[in-house]
Write an enzyme that holds these catalytic residues in place. Structure first.
Site, short mmCIF file in Angstrom:
data_model
loop_
_atom_site.label_atom_id
_atom_site.label_comp_id
_atom_site.label_asym_id
_atom_site.label_seq_id
_atom_site.Cartn_x
_atom_site.Cartn_y
_atom_site.Cartn_z
N SER A 260 -81.65 -37.10 99.41
CA SER A 260 -80.47 -36.32 99.01
C SER A 260 -80.49 -36.08 97.51
O SER A 260 -81.06 -36.89 96.77
CB SER A 260 -79.18 -37.04 99.38
OG SER A 260 -78.90 -38.07 98.45
N ASP A 261 -79.89 -35.00 97.06
CA ASP A 261 -79.74 -34.83 95.62
C ASP A 261 -78.83 -35.96 95.14
O ASP A 261 -78.03 -36.50 95.91
CB ASP A 261 -79.16 -33.45 95.27
CG ASP A 261 -79.47 -33.08 93.83
OD1 ASP A 261 -79.87 -33.96 93.04
OD2 ASP A 261 -79.31 -31.88 93.46
N TRP A 262 -78.98 -36.29 93.89
CA TRP A 262 -78.34 -37.51 93.34
C TRP A 262 -76.81 -37.45 93.49
O TRP A 262 -76.15 -36.64 92.83
CB TRP A 262 -78.75 -37.66 91.88
CG TRP A 262 -80.04 -38.44 91.69
CD1 TRP A 262 -80.23 -39.44 90.77
CD2 TRP A 262 -81.29 -38.31 92.39
NE1 TRP A 262 -81.51 -39.95 90.88
CE2 TRP A 262 -82.18 -39.27 91.86
CE3 TRP A 262 -81.75 -37.52 93.43
CZ2 TRP A 262 -83.48 -39.45 92.32
CZ3 TRP A 262 -83.05 -37.69 93.89
CH2 TRP A 262 -83.89 -38.63 93.34
#
Ligand code: BGC
Length: 751
Positions: A260-262
């Site tokens: 996932s993106d941060w």
């Protein structure tokens, strides 16, 4: 004996047939070994692999000799080492990397080969730093001229973006580093990026927004994928069944893992059931709650095994760099700096060149370089995509070096720089060269100083454009105006000395309506990496001919561009981007939970994509709106002559060949572009679409025959009724030229 040979040949054939066929299938070669390892792991050990260990790593299993997975931003250079739990600098000495030209600059080369080389440079330096996965390339379509990440992304066109995304991916992975292609998908705005729902129809999704991901995954074998922050058609990308399970894994056969993106994971069940492997960062969703859900029977351990298997496939494909080997020499290496130079040289776009003012004549003995963008470094800023570069040649440095002792180069800042959002208290003594607001008018003293230099020079080089605080991850621009009174400055300079060249240092387009009439020549110079100033000087002095072509349209005014013209952007619910705050407890004094709570109370914004496939030039062409500079535009110092087309079509696609001649006195490259216009279509199409292109190098006077091929798959459209790719038979007009608005030859074919 013959019998033996036949058996051997048959066995080899069988092995070839049963062996891995596609780049994705290659990832499964160790599945048996991997399953044996999984059988030895405890549930806790498996779940440890599904979330971050540090800000830039996820866990392996030390007991079983499985190394941790180390990630590195970003697309344009291996990011400086951060502290384990944040992005703050770790203060290392050997982590200065090569700063490569940013995304739109790479795209302006229109060269899959250079994208490949670029990838090899990134992959090599990642290895030196002990990194397994590069968080890049960033390949979303540039939908909005104001987009904060337009400079990170490649192009407004899917065919161009897909070719470069493929080249970059293959280059990185051939060095034994994995890509994490991002941000999947439809991540086209920073405004409310953490919560916006991008509502896009299926045909547009397939034909425009997914193409650059598809090629990198299917043909390039991209080993990991980063789901974006936003939602697509109602679901967060990190738990989007349609994107992750149906398309990525189902249709494209993806065998690797998703990260996932941060801060972009949103639930345990959503992420587990709908395609996420690793939560970055934190473990509140893919940590203990997974174990608890298995205990209650809401999730099965088989699902955890499947996710671990997908991660381990990449772990087995990418050899971990031993701790005593990593970080023993400087990250930035001369061969990679050379790649950065090659890309920069081919990316510079000559937008206008009246009366042949460029290249600079030998008579020029005094050059006035005006504008802070000639001296400000562009390596850092912009958040995740910043690079701590080993060195960076600024435009002024490049010009001074190339000019030598015969030519005097004088410099004045011309305007104040807008440094963007400030953290913490204002400095006690304000920097006199910094503006307090982006639209602050020109400073009279700086203006007067610049005009005085311009008056006494043989030529004026005005450096305008934006900076990486204006164009940055986390926010979109509110307009594309040239900031801090630059229009006023360039007008005054032109009045003082009309022998003037404007050079735009920016990642995205700017509004040139005021600058254009007072600039006999204009260059789009980009954020062009560690050797950007060297490359620019070579073009200015005519050592090389410019050969970059615009990867996006420069609209005359922002309101002309599709999402604005349709009233689709900005959305009424626009608010702040809380992700920017998430990792800065040191500055905000707020916990992540408090920030998430604030987020939950924010309005739920929507972005409607009703312009459909009419993104960029597709809109301008179809609606007959004249841009300032069209997609694909870029002049040279020579003229190219395009010969008559020989075009044919069969089941495999369309083939076109023609001669091209360099009529000039110097070697030069041309990027030839092939567009398709449908003559008797019943399905709705944009007026024309790019379908093939090639960078051709020609010596002075040389003629070459160019062949361009359009595979039939690239002529298909997504048929929503059949829920499948479909071919519309009919007559095509093949348009070949030097830009989307500079078609030199036409031919007809039928498919
Ligand atoms: C960005 C990603 C980046 C990640 C890690 C996020 O804010 O959207 O592109 O890779 O941070 O730095």
């Amino acid at each position: 004996m013959y019998k033996n040979l036949i058996y051997l040949a048959a066995a080899a054939l069988l092995a070839a047939c049963s062996g891995p066929r596609s780049p994705q299938e290659k990832l499964t070669v160790n599945d048996k070994k991997i399953d044996a390892i999984i059988a030895q792991m405890t549930l806790e050990e498996k779940v440890e692999m599904l979330h971050s260990k540090t800000n830039m790593s996820s866990a392996g299993v030390e007991r079983l000799g499985i190394a941790d997975m180390h990630y590195a931003d970003g697309p344009f250079g291996i990011r400086e080492e951060g502290v384990p739990n944040g992005f703050q600098s770790a203060g290392w000495k050997l982590d200065s990397a090569t700063y490569f030209p940013t995304g739109s600059a790479l795209a302006a080369t229109w060269s899959e080969e250079l994208a490949y080389k670029y990838g090899t440079g990134m992959g090599k330096e990642a290895r030196l730093r002990g990194k397994d996965v590069i968080l890049g390339p960033a390949v979303n379509i540039q939908r909005l001229p104001v987009g904060g990440r337009t400079y990170e992304y490649l192009s407004e066109d899917p065919i161009l973006s897909a070719a470069l995304s493929l080249g970059y991916t293959q280059g990185v992975q051939d060095q034994g580093t994995a890509v994490c292609i991002k941000h999947f998908a439809v991540n086209n705005q920073e405004t409310n990026r953490g919560s916006v729902d991008a509502q896009v129809d299926e045909r547009t999704l397939r034909e425009i927004y997914l193409k650059p991901f598809e090629r990198a995954v299917v043909e390039g074998g991209a080993m990991s994928v980063m789901p974006a922050y936003n939602k697509v058609n109602g679901d967060y990308c990190s738990e989007n069944e349609h994107l992750l399970n149906e398309i990525l894994r189902g249709e494209w056969g993806f065998k690797g893992f998703t990260v996932s993106d941060w801060g972009g994971t949103h639930s345990t069940m959503g992420a587990m059931l709908h395609g996420l492997n690793v939560q970055m960062t934190g473990s509140n969703y893919l940590g203990q709650p997974v174990i608890d859900s298995i205990a209650t029977g809401a999730l099965t351990e088989d699902l955890v095994d499947e996710k671990v298997r997908q991660i381990l496939r990449v772990r087995f494909a990418i050899e971990a760099v031993p701790d005593d080997v990593a970080n023993t020499i400087m990250t930035s290496q001369p061969e990679c700096q050379d790649i950065a130079l090659q890309v920069a040289e081919k990316s510079i776009v000559l937008l206008k060149n009246q009366a042949g003012i460029l290249p600079l004549s030998k008579e020029v003995k005094r050059i006035a370089v005006i504008g802070q963008n000639a001296v400000l470094k562009t390596q850092s800023g912009g958040m995740g995509a910043g690079v701590k570069a080993l060195y960076e040649v600024t435009p002024l440095e490049g010009i001074v070096k190339r000019a030598g002792s015969d030519v005097e180069v004088v410099y004045a800042p011309g305007y104040k720089n807008f440094p963007g959002r400030r953290w913490g208290p204002a400095p006690a003594t304000p920097n006199p060269l910094e503006a307090a607001a982006i639209d602050e008018p020109a400073d009279p003293a700086l203006l007067a100083e610049a005009v005085a230099l311009a008056r006494e020079a043989d030529v004026v080089l005005f450096f305008g454009g934006t900076n990486k605080s204006i164009e940055t991850e986390g926010s979109d621009r509110t307009n594309i105006d040239l900031p801090v009174g630059q229009n006023e400055v360039v007008k005054a300079l032109y009045e003082a000395n009309p022998n003037l060249v404007s050079i735009l240092i920016s990642g995205g387009p700017t509004d040139l309506r005021q600058l254009e009439p007072v600039s006999p020549a204009i260059i789009q110079g980009w954020w062009n990496g560690t050797e950007g100033g060297t490359a620019l000087a070579k073009v200015l002095f005519g050592d090389i001919a410019p050969s970059g072509k615009l990867p996006f349209t420069f609209p005359a005014q922002l309101e002309d561009s599709p999402a604005f013209a349709m009233g689709n952007f900005p959305d009424k619910n626009a608010g702040g981007d809380l992700f920017t705050l998430m990792y800065r407890q040191d500055r905000t004094q707020m916990t992540r939970e408090q920030i998430a709570e604030m987020m939950a109370k924010m309005p739920k914004p929507v972005s409607k994509y009703t312009e459909g496939a009419l993104v960029g030039y597709r809109w301008f062409d179809t609606k007959n709106v004249k841009p300032m500079y069209a997609f694909g535009h870029g002049l040279s110092y020579v003229d190219f002559q395009y010969g008559v087309l020989k075009a044919s079509a069969d089941k495999k696609g369309v083939k076109v060949s023609f001669d091209i001649t360099n009529n000039g006195k110097m070697d030069a490259d041309e990027v030839v572009q092939l567009y398709v216009h449908r003559l008797d279509a019943t399905v709705e199409w944009p007026y024309k679409e790019l379908k093939a292109f090639q960078r051709v190098s020609l010596q002075a006077g040389e003629t070459k025959t160019v062949t361009l091929e359009v595979p039939v798959d690239d002529l298909r459209y997504w048929n929503v009724d059949k829920n499948a790719w479909d071919l519309e038979h009919g007559k095509l007009e093949i348009l070949v030229g030097a830009a989307s608005d500079d078609i030199r030859q036409k031919a007809g074919v039928a498919i």
